[in-house]
Each structure stands twice: as structure tokens, then as C-alpha cells.
Design a protein around this motif. Structure first.
Motif, mmCIF file in Angstrom:
data_model
loop_
_atom_site.group_PDB
_atom_site.id
_atom_site.type_symbol
_atom_site.label_atom_id
_atom_site.label_comp_id
_atom_site.label_asym_id
_atom_site.label_seq_id
_atom_site.Cartn_x
_atom_site.Cartn_y
_atom_site.Cartn_z
ATOM 1 N N GLU A 70 0.752 -1.178 -0.087
ATOM 2 C CA GLU A 70 -0.009 -0.201 -0.062
ATOM 3 C C GLU A 70 0.692 1.285 0.018
ATOM 4 O OE1 GLU A 70 -4.286 -1.444 2.022
ATOM 5 O OE2 GLU A 70 -2.550 -0.855 3.416
ATOM 6 N N ALA A 71 1.762 1.417 0.842
ATOM 7 C CA ALA A 71 2.796 2.591 0.786
ATOM 8 C C ALA A 71 3.837 2.376 1.707
ATOM 9 C CB ALA A 71 2.008 3.662 1.406
ATOM 10 N N LYS A 72 4.725 3.207 2.071
ATOM 11 C CA LYS A 72 5.852 3.078 2.891
ATOM 12 C C LYS A 72 6.112 4.262 3.840
ATOM 13 C CE LYS A 72 7.711 -0.608 0.914
ATOM 14 N NZ LYS A 72 7.690 -2.106 1.498
ATOM 15 N N VAL A 73 6.600 3.988 5.045
ATOM 16 C CA VAL A 73 6.818 4.886 6.078
ATOM 17 C C VAL A 73 8.284 5.240 6.201
ATOM 18 C CG1 VAL A 73 6.326 5.729 8.361
ATOM 19 C CG2 VAL A 73 4.459 4.302 7.073
ATOM 20 N N LEU A 74 8.542 6.623 6.179
ATOM 21 C CA LEU A 74 9.944 6.854 6.246
ATOM 22 C C LEU A 74 10.103 7.608 7.673
ATOM 23 C CD1 LEU A 74 12.824 6.925 5.084
ATOM 24 C CD2 LEU A 74 12.070 9.112 4.145
ATOM 25 N N ILE A 75 11.011 7.311 8.551
ATOM 26 C CA ILE A 75 11.282 7.841 9.719
ATOM 27 C C ILE A 75 12.600 8.654 9.606
ATOM 28 C CG2 ILE A 75 11.056 7.872 12.380
ATOM 29 C CD1 ILE A 75 9.761 5.054 11.904
ATOM 30 N N THR A 76 12.550 10.207 10.118
ATOM 31 C CA THR A 76 13.822 10.620 10.565
ATOM 32 C C THR A 76 13.501 11.158 11.852
ATOM 33 O OG1 THR A 76 12.821 12.685 9.300
ATOM 34 C CG2 THR A 76 14.427 11.187 7.999
ATOM 35 N N TYR A 77 14.562 11.642 12.526
ATOM 36 C CA TYR A 77 14.622 12.146 13.816
ATOM 37 C C TYR A 77 15.384 13.417 13.906
ATOM 38 C CZ TYR A 77 13.327 7.234 14.953
ATOM 39 O OH TYR A 77 12.727 6.332 15.282
ATOM 40 N N GLU A 78 14.609 14.197 14.640
ATOM 41 C CA GLU A 78 14.916 15.591 14.970
ATOM 42 C C GLU A 78 15.677 15.248 16.541
ATOM 43 O OE1 GLU A 78 12.176 18.375 14.617
ATOM 44 O OE2 GLU A 78 12.115 18.541 12.271
ATOM 45 N N THR A 79 16.640 16.193 17.007
ATOM 46 C CA THR A 79 17.125 16.148 18.227
ATOM 47 C C THR A 79 16.852 17.236 18.977
ATOM 48 O OG1 THR A 79 19.377 15.211 17.539
ATOM 49 C CG2 THR A 79 19.390 16.486 19.709
ATOM 50 N N VAL A 80 16.081 17.064 20.059
ATOM 51 C CA VAL A 80 15.743 17.974 21.076
ATOM 52 C C VAL A 80 16.561 18.195 22.245
ATOM 53 C CG1 VAL A 80 13.646 18.731 22.568
ATOM 54 C CG2 VAL A 80 13.320 17.592 20.223
ATOM 55 N N LYS A 81 17.264 19.083 22.804
ATOM 56 C CA LYS A 81 18.016 19.343 23.652
ATOM 57 C C LYS A 81 17.542 20.314 24.779
ATOM 58 C CE LYS A 81 22.337 19.192 20.857
ATOM 59 N NZ LYS A 81 23.658 20.037 20.313
ATOM 60 N N GLY A 82 17.872 19.669 26.025
ATOM 61 C CA GLY A 82 17.347 20.471 27.274
ATOM 62 C C GLY A 82 18.392 20.137 28.457
ATOM 63 N N ASN A 83 18.127 20.682 29.455
ATOM 64 C CA ASN A 83 18.957 20.943 30.566
ATOM 65 C C ASN A 83 17.889 20.598 31.911
ATOM 66 O OD1 ASN A 83 21.838 21.623 29.998
ATOM 67 N ND2 ASN A 83 20.638 23.104 29.030
ATOM 68 N N TYR A 84 18.362 19.623 32.833
ATOM 69 C CA TYR A 84 17.981 19.561 34.157
ATOM 70 C C TYR A 84 18.049 20.770 34.993
ATOM 71 C CZ TYR A 84 17.260 14.780 33.492
ATOM 72 O OH TYR A 84 16.473 13.385 32.858
ATOM 73 N N PRO A 85 17.384 21.275 35.922
ATOM 74 C CA PRO A 85 17.354 22.416 36.723
ATOM 75 C C PRO A 85 18.958 22.497 37.417
ATOM 76 C CG PRO A 85 15.359 21.611 37.179
ATOM 77 C CD PRO A 85 16.083 20.676 36.344
#
Length: 473
Positions: free
Chosen positions: A165-180
């Protein structure tokens, strides 16, 4: 120990009151230095727990399965072996497709464990990832409205000479953060693209990525009665603790009625039998008496005209054997449950109100005909099996019966610390975006926002205590 008695014991040892709390009680908690081991807490399904820590820890049957030993072994074989397309000389396992996601149950639930999203370099069959699809609106039964020409999930594989039926492509973005405290962290945000649509564009449909879950303890969930699940419902947050908990009522194809959903990422299946039959049909293109038609909507003519493997392709006897196999898979005994770091983590798990949704005390019903020996058993699934708003960052914006696009079922945590041993990965949450337990916690929002924030306020050592406790489950 009954639920009521358990709560009485908890209250009797309480010294601290907490501000965040999914039960309807104003629970308070024991300070870290007072928390103690509770007799039998390591036995998550009581005497049916299995003391295995090997890479086959999820594949053991419960003790005492004498009357159903043969059915369990046959179901094990049907679960693990690949099905083939028709016509075939192997008539006991033919009927695969015509379109499908996997050739065997074990392709997605390797070693009865957890699937994962595709990784760089992956080719060929699924490792347990699929994309559900729908269009706005409800079906006649209140469920998602199927996409014309496709159905309710993208089947990305097909038999010879039949288009997938179709294909699914996955890419990723990086989300950066810091603890207190300044400690940095990174999260992995998936971005999905649908390609190679064979029967019209899917670019505007509602989508929901899903990862196959481990299959341990399913019989004990199936054996819970409605009252046990409804006891934790607080849909309108009457206790004002910021946490609700809502039951999903979904279509039971066997009785043609709405029933409480227990299985699936949005509690969209009412019984273990329907969960299994639905997976046979949706993921492998195999018919059963519950789902007698393959997913070949017009204009998928090659699919509709392909030979089948019988009517149904999975016989009633085969379905029963797989049902017994899945119902009888045991849950491993916890590890390190008396160590100080784990006990401190257990207390923090309560202080941060994780226990409000990840509930650790149920008793199975006294009328479970599939496996009568698991009736009236205290279990510790660490789930309330209810829907909770998990926030915008985890939302798929695709309703599923009463589940909104922001709501997900609380996932049982039993066995979570052995996923890496069994499946050689630690990818968590509904789409496998979290690479470990810590990342999964940091993705929590909505009703769990305060608990997540309280986790972030802990010292690094305290955060590790909490992770050690969850890894002991």
C-alpha cells in the motif's frame, strides 16, 4: 491482599503528604529512609511469576499449566513460525496477505518482547512498527473511520505481484534540554513521511505510529473484571489532583456490543482474543472467525482476487491455541528489589505520583474460563489500563473510540527492565522514540507534567534511584 487492605497499610506507614497524585485517595507517602521491602513485592503475578533473567525471560509459561500444555506448545509454534502465501504445500500456515506488515507474530514480538522502529540500514520485514491511519469522523461502531482505498493501517508489504500500500519513512530531530541542576539531556523526536502510495494520496490522513508491545502477563490483564479497572477512573478529576483516568469503551465484534478496552496503545481492544485476531488480520492479512475478510478495499483488485488460505485462514482451533499461549506467558520476577537504591527509587516512584497511573495492585476476576488457575490472583502490572492525556508532544491527534488524540493507555511496566536483555534495545513509548526510561519520563506531559517536572527537580542520584527501581520491574 485486597486493594482496600493494601491502601490501609500504605496509609498507616505514611509520614509525608504529597502535592501530586491517579487514585481517588489523598495518599501520602513514606520518607526515603523509612521505605522497606514489602513481602512478595517481587512476585508481579504472585506464585505464577518466573525467576528468569535470560534473553528468553518473556517466553516462559506459567507454572502448573498441565491441562493446556499441548495447546501452549502449539500456540508457541504458530506464534513464532512464518506464515506463507497461498497456494502452498504447507496448508496449516498458508494465507499470508495479500498485503501485510509481518510474516510471523514473532517478527514484531521477537521472543515475546517489544518491537522497535526501523533503524538506519533496516531493510525487509517489519521489526514491530506500523502506522495506523484514518480520516476525521467515526465508524458506525464509534471507532476510527477507515481511509478509502486503504483501510485503517498501512500494510507496507505484499505477496508476489501484488502492490504494497505505501511505505513509511522515519527521520529524527534532536531536542536538547537541561535539568535544573544543569545536567544536559537530548530527546529524539520522530518525523514521519509516507511514500509510494499505490491507491491515492495519504498526505492528509490522520496517522498514529505504533510499536509492538511485549506480550507477557496478558492473561492476567484479560482476567481483570470491569469493576477492577473502573475503580481508578476519575474522568472529571473530582479529587482535583490534576490526574483523571478514563476508560475507553470499544467495539467487541464477538458480542456486537461496546465493552471496556484493555489492550492496545489506546485501549482499543476489549479482549485478548480480539487483540490477537485483530493482529492476525491487520498485521499479517490472515482471516479468523472474528475477522473473516482480508483488507482489500476497492480499488485493490489484485489483492481482492488473490487466492486465500481457507475460510478462515486461521482455524478456530489454531486461534484458541495462540490465545492460550499468549494468556499463559508468565511475568519475570523482579531483580534487586531489596537493594537500598531500588527501595529509595520505589519511594520516589510514590512521591512523584507515578504510582497514581502505574497502579501496582489488582486482583484478577474469579471467572476467567480461558485459564481458571489464574483467577483471584493479586497482580502488580504498574498500570491502571486507563486513558490519560499525555500532552501535546506525545499527541498523535487521531481519536480511537473515546481516546482523544492526546490520550494514551498507561502501559504496564512489568518486565521493562529486561527488554534490553530480551530484545537488545530499550526503545520505549508508543512509537519507540524514547531510547531509554529516562527519555520516556522526559516525554511525559499533560496529566503527567507535574510528575515529570518533579523528576527533573531531583538530584542526579535521586533520579538514578528512580530509574533503578523501574529497571527492577
Amino acid at each position: 491482599m485486597t486493594r482496600i487492605l493494601y491502601k490501609i497499610i500504605l496509609l498507616s506507614i505514611t509520614l509525608l503528604s504529597l502535592s501530586c497524585s491517579c487514585s481517588n485517595d489523598n495518599d501520602s507517602y513514606t520518607p526515603v529512609d523509612k521505605i522497606t521491602y514489602e513481602e512478595g513485592e517481587e512476585l508481579l503475578i504472585g506464585q505464577f511469576s518466573i525467576g528468569s533473567q535470560s534473553n528468553n525471560a518473556f517466553g516462559h509459561k506459567i507454572p502448573g499449566l498441565i491441562d493446556n500444555e499441548g495447546a501452549f506448545e502449539t500456540g508457541n509454534s504458530l506464534f513464532n513460525q512464518s506464515w506463507v502465501s497461498s497456494p502452498a504445500s504447507t496448508t496449516a500456515r498458508d494465507g499470508l496477505g495479500p498485503t501485510f506488515n509481518a510474516k510471523a507474530c514473532a517478527s514484531c514480538h521477537f521472543k515475546d518482547g517489544r518491537g522497535r522502529p526501523p533503524l538506519a540500514g533496516d531493510t525487509g520485514e517489519s521489526n514491530g512498527f506500523l502506522m495506523r491511519i484514518s480520516i476525521p469522523g467515526e465508524s458506525m461502531n464509534g471507532g476510527p473511520l477507515e481511509v478509502p482505498h486503504y483501510g485503517d493501517q498501512i500494510q507496507d508489504h505484499a505477496n508476489l505481484n501484488i502492490p504494497a500500500e505505501a511505505k513509511v519513512l522515519i527521520t529524527y530531530e534532536t531536542v536538547k534540554g537541561n535539568y535544573p541542576d544543569g545536567t544536559p539531556y537530548e530527546l529524539r523526536k520522530p518525523v514521519y513521511a509516507i511514500q509510494n502510495e499505490e491507491f491515492g494520496s495519504l498526505q492528509t490522513v490522520l496517522t498514529s505510529p505504533r510499536i509492538a508491545q511485549q506480550t507477557i502477563g496478558l492473561g492476567f490483564i484479560d482476567a481483570l473484571d470491569d469493576a477492577a479497572i473502573l475503580a481508578n477512573v476519575d474522568e472529571f478529576d473530582t479529587d482535583k489532583d490534576g490526574i483523571s483516568g478514563k476508560a475507553n469503551y470499544v467495539w467487541d465484534v464477538k458480542t456486537n456490543t461496546l465493552k471496556i478496552g484493555k489492550f492496545g496503545w489506546k485501549s482499543n481492544q476489549p479482549s485478548l482474543e480480539q487483540q490477537i485476531a485483530g493482529a492476525f488480520n491487520g498485521d499479517m492479512g490472515l482471516t479468523t472467525y472474528l475477522f473473516p475478510e482480508n483488507n482489500c478495499p476497492s480499488p485493490q483488485n489484485d489483492c481482492a482476487n488473490a487466492p486465500n488460505g481457507g475460510a478462515p485462514e486461521v482455524t478456530d482451533r489454531q486461534l484458541k491455541h495462540v490465545l492460550i499461549y499468549q494468556a499463559a506467558l508468565a511475568v519475570p520476577t523482579r531483580r534487586d528489589y531489596k537493594k537500598e537504591n531500588v527501595l529509595k527509587g520505589k519511594n520516589l516512584f510514590r512521591e512523584l505520583a507515578c504510582i497514581k497511573c502505574h497502579v501496582d495492585n489488582f486482583v484478577t476476576d474469579n471467572n476467567y474460563a480461558i485459564l481458571p488457575q489464574i483467577q483471584n490472583i493479586q497482580v502488580r502490572p504498574y498500570s491502571d489500563f486507563l486513558l490519560h492525556d499525555m500532552g501535546e508532544k506525545l499527541a498523535d491527534n487521531r481519536p480511537d473510540f473515546l481516546a482523544s488524540g492526546r490520550e494514551w493507555r498507561t502501559q504496564p511496566l512489568w518486565g521493562i527492565g529486561l527488554i534490553e536483555t530480551v530484545n537488545n534495545h530499550t526503545f520505549l513509548l508508543h512509537d519507540g522514540r524514547a531510547r531509554n526510561i529516562e527519555e520516556a519520563i522526559l516525554w511525559h506531559g499533560g496529566e503527567a507534567e507535574k510528575s515529570k517536572n518533579d523528576f527533573m527537580q531531583l538530584t542526579q542520584a535521586e533520579r538514578q534511584y528512580l530509574l533503578d527501581f523501574i529497571n527492577s520491574l
